[in-house]
Design a protein around this motif. Structure first.
Motif, PDB file in Angstrom:
ATOM      1  N   THR A  62     -19.693   3.359  -1.235  1.00  0.00           N
ATOM      2  CA  THR A  62     -20.389   4.605  -0.911  1.00  0.00           C
ATOM      3  C   THR A  62     -20.291   5.592  -2.065  1.00  0.00           C
ATOM      4  O   THR A  62     -20.990   6.579  -2.102  1.00  0.00           O
TER       5      THR A  62
ATOM      6  N   TYR B 234     -20.082 -10.715   5.751  1.00  0.00           N
ATOM      7  CA  TYR B 234     -19.301  -9.465   5.642  1.00  0.00           C
ATOM      8  C   TYR B 234     -19.838  -8.706   4.441  1.00  0.00           C
ATOM      9  O   TYR B 234     -19.830  -9.218   3.325  1.00  0.00           O
TER      10      TYR B 234
ATOM     11  N   TYR C 138     -14.920   4.672  -6.301  1.00  0.00           N
ATOM     12  CA  TYR C 138     -13.952   3.944  -5.476  1.00  0.00           C
ATOM     13  C   TYR C 138     -13.755   2.511  -5.987  1.00  0.00           C
ATOM     14  O   TYR C 138     -14.719   1.765  -6.160  1.00  0.00           O
TER      15      TYR C 138
ATOM     16  N   GLY D  45     -17.963   5.895   5.721  1.00  0.00           N
ATOM     17  CA  GLY D  45     -17.442   6.324   4.423  1.00  0.00           C
ATOM     18  C   GLY D  45     -16.821   5.187   3.638  1.00  0.00           C
ATOM     19  O   GLY D  45     -16.583   5.305   2.438  1.00  0.00           O
ATOM     20  N   HIS D  46     -16.533   4.057   4.288  1.00  0.00           N
ATOM     21  CA  HIS D  46     -15.902   2.921   3.607  1.00  0.00           C
ATOM     22  C   HIS D  46     -16.902   1.881   3.155  1.00  0.00           C
ATOM     23  O   HIS D  46     -16.601   1.058   2.292  1.00  0.00           O
TER      24      HIS D  46
ATOM     25  N   GLU E 156     -11.668  -1.035  -5.030  1.00  0.00           N
ATOM     26  CA  GLU E 156     -10.968  -1.656  -3.904  1.00  0.00           C
ATOM     27  C   GLU E 156      -9.523  -2.022  -4.278  1.00  0.00           C
ATOM     28  O   GLU E 156      -9.234  -2.387  -5.419  1.00  0.00           O
TER      29      GLU E 156
ATOM     30  N   GLU F  17       0.814  -1.219   0.000  1.00  0.00           N
ATOM     31  CA  GLU F  17       0.000   0.000   0.000  1.00  0.00           C
ATOM     32  C   GLU F  17       0.853   1.277   0.000  1.00  0.00           C
ATOM     33  O   GLU F  17       0.530   2.241  -0.675  1.00  0.00           O
TER      34      GLU F  17
ATOM     35  N   ASP G  13      -6.308  -4.994   0.344  1.00  0.00           N
ATOM     36  CA  ASP G  13      -7.385  -4.914   1.341  1.00  0.00           C
ATOM     37  C   ASP G  13      -8.216  -6.193   1.386  1.00  0.00           C
ATOM     38  O   ASP G  13      -9.064  -6.329   2.283  1.00  0.00           O
TER      39      ASP G  13
ATOM     40  N   VAL H 175     -16.480   0.111  10.530  1.00  0.00           N
ATOM     41  CA  VAL H 175     -16.842   1.138  11.508  1.00  0.00           C
ATOM     42  C   VAL H 175     -17.074   2.453  10.756  1.00  0.00           C
ATOM     43  O   VAL H 175     -18.009   3.200  11.043  1.00  0.00           O
ATOM     44  N   GLU H 176     -16.227   2.699   9.755  1.00  0.00           N
ATOM     45  CA  GLU H 176     -16.290   3.952   9.004  1.00  0.00           C
ATOM     46  C   GLU H 176     -17.407   3.885   7.958  1.00  0.00           C
ATOM     47  O   GLU H 176     -17.311   3.125   6.996  1.00  0.00           O
TER      48      GLU H 176
ATOM     49  N   ASP I  30     -13.305  -2.666  12.784  1.00  0.00           N
ATOM     50  CA  ASP I  30     -12.380  -2.074  11.825  1.00  0.00           C
ATOM     51  C   ASP I  30     -11.570  -3.136  11.115  1.00  0.00           C
ATOM     52  O   ASP I  30     -11.256  -4.179  11.695  1.00  0.00           O
TER      53      ASP I  30
ATOM     54  N   ILE J 223      -0.670  -1.733   7.679  1.00  0.00           N
ATOM     55  CA  ILE J 223      -1.729  -1.608   8.697  1.00  0.00           C
ATOM     56  C   ILE J 223      -3.031  -1.426   7.939  1.00  0.00           C
ATOM     57  O   ILE J 223      -3.209  -0.427   7.227  1.00  0.00           O
TER      58      ILE J 223
ATOM     59  N   ARG K 235     -19.453  -5.226   2.236  1.00  0.00           N
ATOM     60  CA  ARG K 235     -18.700  -4.001   1.923  1.00  0.00           C
ATOM     61  C   ARG K 235     -19.386  -3.363   0.729  1.00  0.00           C
ATOM     62  O   ARG K 235     -19.255  -3.835  -0.411  1.00  0.00           O
TER      63      ARG K 235
END
Ligand SMILES: Nc1ncnc2c1ncn2[C@@H]1O[C@H](COP(=O)(O)OS(=O)(=O)O)[C@@H](OP(=O)(O)O)[C@H]1O
Ligand SMILES: [Mg+2]
Ligand SMILES: [Mg+2]
Ligand SMILES: [Mg+2]
Length: 336
Positions: free
Chosen positions: A263, A258, A267, A218-219, A269, A70, A273, A215-216, A242, A128, A260
């Motif tokens: 938004t 799960y 975007y 925006g993601h 991916e 990344e 990730d 949690v976000e 997270d 991370i 995802r």
């Protein structure tokens, strides 16, 4: 010796060493301050240092393997960034056996700039994942995968803050997850090399499910997830956690789905990730696809260009989850 045994043990060691970097940074909160990258996302000394540590360890054992990581050093160069660079160097050298100098540090991080693609072996690294979770003191993951000819063959994830047993509040934190294609999925504690096989929880109807999401907001769209959950008659609240820890949680049965959900349409991916998480899901008895049921395609470069969103669940309910997603997406397209 089993297939990819050296890759497996090297990746586990690299992820454990990088996790130590993250834990050390978090213990000294002043170091955990983030700077903002050009794409407006946060990065800390721990992201840089974890990438330097893993790339150096991989480079020693597999000098010819490219790495799709990344991070890069664009924002680590120049006089203004000298203090940050020195901090990253100090941290990295507190872990590595053979210390790096500044130039070697920068080139170790930039070994991660490979463009990806369909041919041959390559590692993909998220030093991370869930940097925002890391900064909040919540969940984050160090994620490393080996891709060969576009297929994810090995995935290792270190989750320094994740309890070994989520139901037990006293449970030790720091879990490592590992999967090799065709060899199953396993969990171990950071503190012991004993590995336990993990499996998706058996489930026959989506209405019994707990679903995980970011949690976000925006993601991943929390609003769309709530609509999908209502269609599936899911009554349990969403499990918001997270990072790629979501993949670990569903793979060991803490939750069942799960979601995802994009938004914004722009975007796309990143492969780092989802590479290790997707193999963990497959090897623990789950199914993973994009929102249209299409397999994730890791062969198209640094991004999952051919896919939209992600859904992972037990094979017994996957098609029902996909149907509900389609209903919500269609309605939104009509209303927009
Ligand atoms: N707009 C948008 N949509 C979807 N995904 C995005 C977006 N922006 C960032 N990212 C990526 O989200 C990664 C963090 O994963 P999660 O959302 O699961 O975790 S968290 O809730 O943010 O902590 C995060 O990974 P890290 O940068 O490694 O933390 C990003 O790659
Ligand atoms: Mg990031
Ligand atoms: Mg990430
Ligand atoms: Mg990251």
């Amino acid at each position: 010796m089993s297939v990819l045994a050296l890759e497996r043990s090297t990746a586990i060691n690299a992820v454990l060493q990088a996790s130590k970097v993250c834990q050390a940074v978090f213990r000294n909160l002043a170091d955990a301050k983030a700077i903002t990258k050009k794409d407006k996302t946060p990065i800390t000394v721990a992201d840089y240092s974890a990438q330097a540590v893993i790339n150096t360890i991989l480079g020693k054992t597999f000098p010819n393997d490219p790495i799709v990581g990344e991070e890069d050093t664009d924002e680590l160069r120049g006089d203004e960034r000298k203090p940050l660079r020195e901090k990253v160097l100090e941290l990295t050298n507190s872990i590595l056996d053979v210390p790096l100098d500044e130039n070697k540090l920068l080139s170790a991080i930039d070994r991660g700039t490979h463009p990806g693609g369909i041919k041959g072996r390559m590692w993909t690294l998220d030093p991370i994942d869930g940097t925002k979770g890391f900064l909040r003191g919540e969940q984050y993951a160090v994620c490393l995968a080996l891709i060969i000819d576009g297929q994810v063959e090995l995935g290792v994830m270190g989750c320094p803050n994740l309890p070994f047993d989520l139901k037990n509040k006293e449970s030790e934190r720091g879990c490592l997850f590992v999967a090799v294609k065709g060899q199953g999925a396993f969990q171990r504690k950071f503190s012991s090399s004993d590995e336990l096989p993990i499996h998706f929880a058996n489930i026959s109807s989506p209405s019994e499910a707990t679903f995980c999401e970011s949690v976000e907001a925006g993601h991943s769209s929390h609003d769309d997830a709530a609509k999908i959950a209502a269609l599936l008659e899911i009554s349990k609240p969403p499990f918001r956690v997270d990072s790629q820890c979501k993949y670990c949680c569903i793979s060991r049965g803490d939750a069942n789905i799960y979601l995802r959900l994009p938004t914004n349409v722009q975007y796309i991916e990143n492969i780092w990730d989802h590479a290790s998480g997707s193999l963990l899901v497959n090897e623990s008895g789950g199914t993973i696809s994009d929102l249209y049921g299409k397999a994730l395609d890791f062969s198209l470069g640094r991004k999952l260009k051919a896919n939209t969103g992600i859904v992972a669940s037990h094979p017994n309910i996957h098609s029902q989850v996909l149907d509900a997603i389609q209903q919500v997406i269609k309605k939104e397209n009509i209303n927009n």
